[in-house]
Scaffold this active site. Structure first.
Site, PDB file in Angstrom:
ATOM      1  N   LYS A  33       0.845  -1.195   0.000  1.00  0.00           N
ATOM      2  CA  LYS A  33       0.000   0.000   0.000  1.00  0.00           C
ATOM      3  C   LYS A  33       0.883   1.248   0.000  1.00  0.00           C
ATOM      4  O   LYS A  33       2.023   1.191   0.471  1.00  0.00           O
ATOM      5  CB  LYS A  33      -0.848   0.037   1.277  1.00  0.00           C
TER       6      LYS A  33
ATOM      7  N   ARG B  77     -10.373 -11.299   1.843  1.00  0.00           N
ATOM      8  CA  ARG B  77     -11.195 -12.357   1.242  1.00  0.00           C
ATOM      9  C   ARG B  77     -10.482 -13.707   1.280  1.00  0.00           C
ATOM     10  O   ARG B  77     -11.119 -14.750   1.308  1.00  0.00           O
ATOM     11  CB  ARG B  77     -11.589 -11.946  -0.183  1.00  0.00           C
TER      12      ARG B  77
HETATM   13  N1  BES Z   1      -8.043  -3.642   4.361  1.00  0.00           N
HETATM   14  C1  BES Z   1      -8.241  -3.239   3.019  1.00  0.00           C
HETATM   15  C2  BES Z   1      -9.531  -2.461   2.820  1.00  0.00           C
HETATM   16  C3  BES Z   1      -9.627  -1.111   3.476  1.00  0.00           C
HETATM   17  C4  BES Z   1      -9.373   0.036   2.757  1.00  0.00           C
HETATM   18  C5  BES Z   1     -10.036  -1.003   4.775  1.00  0.00           C
HETATM   19  C6  BES Z   1      -9.498   1.267   3.346  1.00  0.00           C
HETATM   20  C7  BES Z   1     -10.155   0.235   5.384  1.00  0.00           C
HETATM   21  C8  BES Z   1      -9.903   1.358   4.665  1.00  0.00           C
HETATM   22  C9  BES Z   1      -8.275  -4.458   2.097  1.00  0.00           C
HETATM   23  O1  BES Z   1      -7.526  -5.537   2.503  1.00  0.00           O
HETATM   24  C10 BES Z   1      -7.764  -4.012   0.781  1.00  0.00           C
HETATM   25  O2  BES Z   1      -6.642  -3.616   0.728  1.00  0.00           O
HETATM   26  N2  BES Z   1      -8.599  -4.052  -0.219  1.00  0.00           N
HETATM   27  C11 BES Z   1      -8.237  -3.629  -1.548  1.00  0.00           C
HETATM   28  C12 BES Z   1      -8.829  -4.629  -2.507  1.00  0.00           C
HETATM   29  C13 BES Z   1      -8.356  -4.457  -3.915  1.00  0.00           C
HETATM   30  C14 BES Z   1      -6.877  -4.774  -4.039  1.00  0.00           C
HETATM   31  C15 BES Z   1      -9.178  -5.369  -4.807  1.00  0.00           C
HETATM   32  C16 BES Z   1      -8.811  -2.241  -1.783  1.00  0.00           C
HETATM   33  O3  BES Z   1      -9.927  -1.978  -1.389  1.00  0.00           O
HETATM   34  O4  BES Z   1      -8.087  -1.435  -2.357  1.00  0.00           O
HETATM   35 ZN    ZN Z   2      -5.477  -5.355   1.879  1.00  0.00          ZN
END
Ligand code: BES
Ligand code: ZN
Ligand code: ZN
Length: 484
Positions: free
Chosen positions: A262, A336
């Site tokens: 990230k 997931r």
């Molecule tokens: N933990 C994150 C989702 C999240 C984002 C929670 C912002 C709280 C605040 C999750 O694991 C994630 O990173 N999801 C990705 C999925 C994508 C790669 C398909 C996302 O939402 O960017």
């Molecule tokens: Zn994630």
């Protein structure tokens, strides 16, 4: 803080602060013997959330706090929840060691719900995370007493328990990631299981996961030196129940994204990625104290998601417990992956009548619904409708999102059965996330709550707010479980 509940027919005990309520255009009814300066009463308007602090001129109370509840025709729980929080915060601010909340308003059939909301609000409003600052002083408010009629008292008893459970969830998620690792979440779960009635716990470690074929969950912890666990809590009520419900919470104690790292800005917020697990633990703390009559199972897959030489890489293929193979095209879509095995385990080993998962699953749900609502989708309209109704009753609002064939198609794999992200530009990230999960629930009536927005950073509502964790899900789940 010691809490007690008494009847307004009793004499008010000695207290540093007495909290009274009044509707707009009226003044609070004073308990026997309590006197306040007439001018303070006269200038008080009773507007919603208006507060007036004054010294008492006679009686067992040191100071009086009047709080207005406004002029809504039917006094609603949310107003009272906020008023409860205002009272607790003011008690702390005035360095009161003891406070009494005196509820003496006409409230008809709603009295129990109002008692519950007021107590929830007071307990939630008193929450603070101070353990980590060297200058932190202990809370001054040591004793809080609620006074009301018999129905109010029943509600206030529930409200206290639920308020404390909400605070537990908030403490777990506000605690920094290095102090709330998967193993710490396991200890917290064990503590709850030990303290509660009719509770038992099983902790599945990585060795057992290998044996069960949980390749999806195991792939996420590969990059971390902290092992993953699958926590399984069981609540069996005294009277044999006809309903078996399974709650599943994402317990990612820190999500860096893994190899699909990230961006650095605000990455610290990813300590909140175990908010689904925190909600399940909070719900378990409350449901044993409330003697809920359903059999309830709680599953929390917990792991860190970190990059490392051993970490799972984009393009890797993993196999979940139900036999489906998954192409991990983005290691940041890890929620997931851990839920896939937890849901498969529930489907195969627990076989509940209904299953609800809570997960901070997608950034897309924050875009769609912001921080005030949770998204819901699933394979069963009744479970979805019941959660929406619980959301309305508790103020933890839940909004249905679509989950259609197009979303299912997006998650089909090329190399494996499934892929863990959709094609670039497909959009509908929350729906495709839900569609992925639906492959692991079989025929079990199921709903998925995406709480990525609602879990933290909500607007200030007195009893919660600011940048901190909300504890969302605890009040919602308890309300859901209490509806036979
Ligand atoms: N933990 C994150 C989702 C999240 C984002 C929670 C912002 C709280 C605040 C999750 O694991 C994630 O990173 N999801 C990705 C999925 C994508 C790669 C398909 C996302 O939402 O960017
Ligand atoms: Zn994630
Ligand atoms: Zn995550």
């Amino acid at each position: 803080m010691k809490l007690s509940i008494k009847n307004t027919s009793q004499i008010l005990s000695k207290t540093d602060l007495l909290v009274l309520f009044a509707r707009k255009g009226s003044t609070p009814k004073l308990p026997k013997g309590v006197k306040v300066p007439p001018l303070a009463l006269k200038s008080f308007k009773g507007n919603e959330r208006e507060m007036r602090l004054t010294d008492a001129t006679a009686g067992p109370a040191g100071r009086i706090l009047m709080i207005g509840v406004g002029d809504k025709k039917q006094l609603d729980p949310e107003t009272l929840r906020r008023c409860g929080a205002l009272a607790a915060k003011k008690a702390e601010k005035t360095s009161s060691a003891s406070a009494a909340v005196w509820f003496d308003l006409p409230s008809g059939r709603q009295t129990e719900a109002l008692g519950q909301a007021l107590a929830e609000g007071a307990v939630m409003g008193a929450y603070r995370l101070s353990d980590f600052q060297s200058t932190a002083k202990p809370a001054t408010l040591k004793r809080l007493t609620f006074y009301g009629n018999n129905e109010f008292k029943v509600g206030a008893k529930y409200g206290q328990v639920i308020g404390h459970a909400n605070c537990l969830a908030r403490r777990l998620k506000d605690t920094p990631g290095n102090l709330m690792r998967p193993r710490d979440l396991v200890s917290e779960a064990k503590k709850i299981a030990k303290a509660g009635r009719h509770l038992s716990i099983k902790v599945i470690d990585e060795k057992a996961m290998h044996y069960l074929g949980m390749g999806s969950l195991l792939s996420v912890s590969k990059g971390s030196s902290e092992p993953a666990y699958l926590i399984h809590l069981v609540y069996k009520p005294k009277k044999k129940s006809t309903r078996k419900i399974c709650l599943v919470g994402k317990g990612l104690t820190f999500d860096s994204g893994g190899i699909s790292l990230k961006p650095g800005g605000k990455m610290d917020e990813m300590k909140y990625d175990m908010s689904g697990g925190a909600a399940v633990l909070g719900a378990f703390k409350a449901l044993t104290e409330l003697d809920v009559d359903a059999e309830v199972h709680g599953l929390i897959p917990t792991s860190e998601n970190l990059p490392d030489g051993l970490a799972v890489k984009p393009g890797d293929l993993v196999t979940a417990m139900n036999g489906l193979s998954i192409e991990v095209l983005n290691t940041d879509a890890e929620g997931r992956l851990i839920l896939a095995d937890a849901l498969s385990y529930a489907q195969e080993k627990i076989k509940p009548d209904a299953m609800i998962d809570l997960a901070t699953l997608t950034g897309a749900v924050v875009m769609a619904l912001g921080h005030e609502l949770s998204g819901v989708m699933g394979n069963n309209q009744t479970v979805i409708d019941d959660l929406v109704a619980s959301g309305k009753r508790t103020g933890e609002l839940v909004w249905p999102l679509p989950m259609h064939d197009v979303h299912q198609k997006e998650m089909k794999g090329k190399v494996g059965d499934l892929r863990n992200i959709s094609s670039p530009g497909a959009g509908a990230g929350s729906s495709t996330g839900g569609a992925f999960l639906s492959n692991f629930v079989g025929e079990i009536p199921w709903a998925h709550l995406d709480i990525a927005g609602s879990a933290w950073g909500a607007a200030d509502r007195d009893y919660q707010g600011g940048a901190k964790g909300t504890g969302v899900g605890v009040r919602l789940l308890i309300d859901y479980l209490q509806q036979g």
